[in-house]
Enzyme design. Structure first.
Site, PDB file in Angstrom:
ATOM      1  CG  HIS A  30      38.045  42.251  44.205  1.00  0.00           C
ATOM      2  ND1 HIS A  30      37.669  41.104  43.551  1.00  0.00           N
ATOM      3  CD2 HIS A  30      37.218  43.245  43.754  1.00  0.00           C
ATOM      4  CE1 HIS A  30      36.657  41.374  42.740  1.00  0.00           C
ATOM      5  NE2 HIS A  30      36.370  42.656  42.840  1.00  0.00           N
ATOM      6  CG  ASN A  74      41.872  39.001  27.605  1.00  0.00           C
ATOM      7  OD1 ASN A  74      42.634  39.283  26.690  1.00  0.00           O
ATOM      8  ND2 ASN A  74      41.172  37.874  27.638  1.00  0.00           N
ATOM      9  CG  HIS A 108      40.560  38.758  41.998  1.00  0.00           C
ATOM     10  ND1 HIS A 108      40.206  38.849  43.332  1.00  0.00           N
ATOM     11  CD2 HIS A 108      41.840  38.318  41.989  1.00  0.00           C
ATOM     12  CE1 HIS A 108      41.221  38.462  44.087  1.00  0.00           C
ATOM     13  NE2 HIS A 108      42.238  38.139  43.277  1.00  0.00           N
ATOM     14  CG  HIS A 150      41.895  36.896  36.054  1.00  0.00           C
ATOM     15  ND1 HIS A 150      41.024  37.960  36.213  1.00  0.00           N
ATOM     16  CD2 HIS A 150      41.476  36.233  34.939  1.00  0.00           C
ATOM     17  CE1 HIS A 150      40.112  37.941  35.258  1.00  0.00           C
ATOM     18  NE2 HIS A 150      40.361  36.897  34.466  1.00  0.00           N
ATOM     19  CD  GLN A 175      41.208  33.586  30.703  1.00  0.00           C
ATOM     20  OE1 GLN A 175      40.665  32.520  30.407  1.00  0.00           O
ATOM     21  NE2 GLN A 175      40.738  34.762  30.300  1.00  0.00           N
TER      22      GLN A 175
END
Length: 327
Positions: free
Chosen positions: A88, A128, A139, A141, A143
């Site tokens: 996380h 972002n 968390h 990540h 896109q």
């Protein structure tokens, strides 16, 4: 959920009212953490279909509010979340190069898969990072958006690369790489396959570019060695950014690749990554003001010949802290 035509710019606006329902910064029950029931209990990197997409393979019909002037279309496309790690709190520079290479492989796999859908015109891979750019999920990540309409900025970039090639016979980004290597002062680091620099014209003080040295148009063109080199330079540059002000460095990172339908752009387009980091100082934001938003008249508060040495020095400090080989 729909696309609305902007006749002033010959562009399309996504309307996605469902995104208002996105969760905001969960402190405990993160859907991307193992054990949530939303993701596998064991994974390294993972593709996750966005729960609140702006684009869908089978979207609903647009609202009946359009006209001949104000056209609407279905918001056809795909929105995916790419999870960087099951941890996380992990960040990109904290991940081993082997792990980031798996991320590059997943990006490549998704690009190849999404380009198979003839309804898609462009596949945009991006991240972002930080509350300063509106991140709602902490968390780690990124896109992927697969658009059914070519985004305006990409269209303009492709057009100017084509014009440069018609005028000179060479690739614009190849020429930019050569110019930056000859000037040297704006270059941060390079490896066998990639060059990282803050280009002459960027509108962000630390608006880093990472460009492939060889003329490649997309991730799927890269050899195994090039993919690993990309993973390595991503780790180094995001580590340098975090070291610059000794704080997590917010940014928007976007991979610019060839379109997935339409004209063959192999002769004149070139893979590169653009960073848009909003910090101009440790606790000061470089905002886009009226002139910049209303006229697209970019204004950088610092000459990049001042900021590139600062990022190079931050990179040197990061190497010392990490005990990483500079080569």
């Amino acid at each position: 959920m729909e696309l609305r035509y902007n006749p002033l710019l010959d562009d399309w606006t996504m309307v996605a009212s469902n995104r208002k329902k996105r969760p905001n910064m969960p402190k405990t029950d993160c859907p991307f953490c193992p054990g949530s029931g939303k993701v596998p209990d064991v994974y390294d990197v993972l593709k996750y279909d966005n729960d609140f997409p702006a684009l869908m393979p089978e979207p609903p019909e647009p609202d009946p509010v359009g006209s001949d002037l104000y056209r609407t279309e279905k918001a056809v496309g795909k929105c995916e979340v790419i999870l960087y790690s099951p941890s996380h709190t992990a960040t990109l520079p904290e991940l081993p190069v082997d792990h980031i290479e798996k991320l590059v492989d997943l990006w490549t796999e998704r690009f190849v898969q999404l380009e198979k859908d003839s309804r898609h015109e462009y596949v945009l891979i991006f991240e972002n990072r930080g509350e300063e750019v509106g991140v709602t999920m902490p968390h780690p990540h990124g896109q992927i958006y697969a658009y059914s309409r070519m985004p305006l900025k990409i269209r303009m970039e492709l057009s100017n690369c084509k014009k440069h090639h018609e005028r000179t016979g060479s690739c614009l980004i190849c020429d930019m790489n050569q110019e930056e290597q000859e000037f040297k002062e704006r270059v941060i680091v390079e490896n066998d396959h990639f060059l990282a620099y803050i280009p002459f014209f960027t509108d962000y003080p630390y608006g880093l570019f990472i460009a492939s040295k060889s003329h490649r148009t997309a991730l799927s063109d890269f050899s195994r060695g090039e993919k690993r080199a990309l993973a390595d330079i991503l780790k180094r540059m995001t580590g340098a950014m975090d070291t610059l002000f000794d704080r997590p460095f917010p940014y928007m990172m976007v991979l610019h690749q060839r379109p997935v339908t339409g004209e063959d752009v192999e002769d004149y387009y070139h893979f590169h990554i653009e960073f848009y980091p909003p910090l101009r100082e440790r606790d000061k934001i470089k905002y886009y003001a009226s002139s910049e938003m209303g006229a697209w008249a970019a204004c950088n508060p610092h000459a990049v010949e001042e900021t590139a040495p600062q990022l190079r020095e931050a990179y040197r400090r990061w190497l010392e802290r990490e005990g990483v080989d500079a080569s």
